[in-house]
Motif scaffolding. Structure first.
Motif, PDB file in Angstrom:
ATOM      1  N   MET A 161       0.845  -1.179   0.000  1.00 52.33           N
ATOM      2  CA  MET A 161       0.000   0.000   0.000  1.00 52.33           C
ATOM      3  C   MET A 161       0.883   1.233   0.000  1.00 52.33           C
ATOM      4  O   MET A 161       1.838   1.326   0.761  1.00 52.33           O
ATOM      5  N   ASP A 162       0.551   2.171  -0.842  1.00 48.81           N
ATOM      6  CA  ASP A 162       1.279   3.422  -0.925  1.00 48.81           C
ATOM      7  C   ASP A 162       0.446   4.494  -0.235  1.00 48.81           C
ATOM      8  O   ASP A 162      -0.664   4.789  -0.669  1.00 48.81           O
ATOM      9  N   ILE A 163       0.971   5.059   0.842  1.00 51.25           N
ATOM     10  CA  ILE A 163       0.281   6.150   1.526  1.00 51.25           C
ATOM     11  C   ILE A 163       0.770   7.443   0.885  1.00 51.25           C
ATOM     12  O   ILE A 163       1.957   7.764   0.936  1.00 51.25           O
ATOM     13  N   SER A 164      -0.146   8.161   0.270  1.00 54.83           N
ATOM     14  CA  SER A 164       0.215   9.375  -0.459  1.00 54.83           C
ATOM     15  C   SER A 164       0.663  10.474   0.498  1.00 54.83           C
ATOM     16  O   SER A 164       0.327  10.476   1.686  1.00 54.83           O
ATOM     17  N   THR A 178      -2.338  12.097   2.068  1.00 53.01           N
ATOM     18  CA  THR A 178      -2.898  11.409   3.227  1.00 53.01           C
ATOM     19  C   THR A 178      -2.006  11.585   4.453  1.00 53.01           C
ATOM     20  O   THR A 178      -2.494  11.859   5.549  1.00 53.01           O
ATOM     21  N   GLU A 179      -0.704  11.430   4.262  1.00 51.86           N
ATOM     22  CA  GLU A 179       0.215  11.591   5.391  1.00 51.86           C
ATOM     23  C   GLU A 179       0.094  12.994   5.981  1.00 51.86           C
ATOM     24  O   GLU A 179       0.013  13.159   7.202  1.00 51.86           O
ATOM     25  N   ASP A 239      -8.209  10.841   0.027  1.00 51.13           N
ATOM     26  CA  ASP A 239      -7.764   9.962  -1.066  1.00 51.13           C
ATOM     27  C   ASP A 239      -8.822   8.980  -1.559  1.00 51.13           C
ATOM     28  O   ASP A 239      -8.526   8.144  -2.409  1.00 51.13           O
ATOM     29  N   SER A 268      11.869  -4.532   5.570  1.00 54.61           N
ATOM     30  CA  SER A 268      11.469  -4.260   4.173  1.00 54.61           C
ATOM     31  C   SER A 268      11.564  -5.557   3.377  1.00 54.61           C
ATOM     32  O   SER A 268      12.451  -6.356   3.588  1.00 54.61           O
TER      33      SER A 268
END
Length: 154
Positions: free
Chosen positions: A1-4, A7-8, A86, A153
């Motif tokens: 998941m990419d948190i934009s 959003t951050e 988002d 990671s």
């Protein structure tokens, strides 16, 4: 998941507003939000507008104006903030996970997408701004984060 970044920044700004609500400090200007978390002001103005449209913040005009939470910090989840800026938590090429359908070897993939969305909901919808502010996170979130593998990671 990419948190934009959007959003951050929204979550970080909302945490300042949650702290302000906890201290009964009154409205916080966009300039103060920007300064306190080193966020780009113009970008933050658009984000705060989205939060206002989602009824998560309210605005006050005037020299002492600014933004405040529309509800108590314990009543606003991270999921609420994510969706406000988002959209849905999980989409597959613009479709909701339960709207996808595949043939052949990928036939059961929609079940995985729905499970992924449920997993996101279980963390983001059960974690409030008050939880993050205090560091007293829900048991499920703490347990997931306590797994050493979660920090690696891949």
């Amino acid at each position: 998941m990419d948190i934009s970044a959007r959003t951050e920044y929204a979550v970080r700004a909302m945490l300042i507003l949650a702290e302000s609500a906890t201290l009964s400090a009154g409205p916080v200007s966009v300039e103060t939000l920007s300064y306190r978390q080193t966020l780009p002001r113009k970008f933050l103005e658009a984000i705060v507008a989205d939060l206002k449209n989602a009824d998560l913040v309210k605005s006050t005009r005037g020299a002492r104006g600014g933004y405040a939470l529309a509800r108590e910090p314990r009543d606003i989840s991270l999921g609420d903030v994510f969706r406000a800026v988002d959209g849905p938590l999980a989409e597959v090429r613009g479709l909701r996970p339960h709207e996808t359908a595949y043939d052949g070897v990928a036939e059961h993939l929609p079940t995985v997408w729905v499970a992924l969305r449920a997993s996101l909901r279980s963390v983001l919808d059960e974690t409030s701004l008050a939880d993050v502010l205090s560091g007293d996170l829900p048991e499920r979130v703490s347990a997931l984060a306590a797994d050493p593998d979660a920090w690696r990671s891949r």
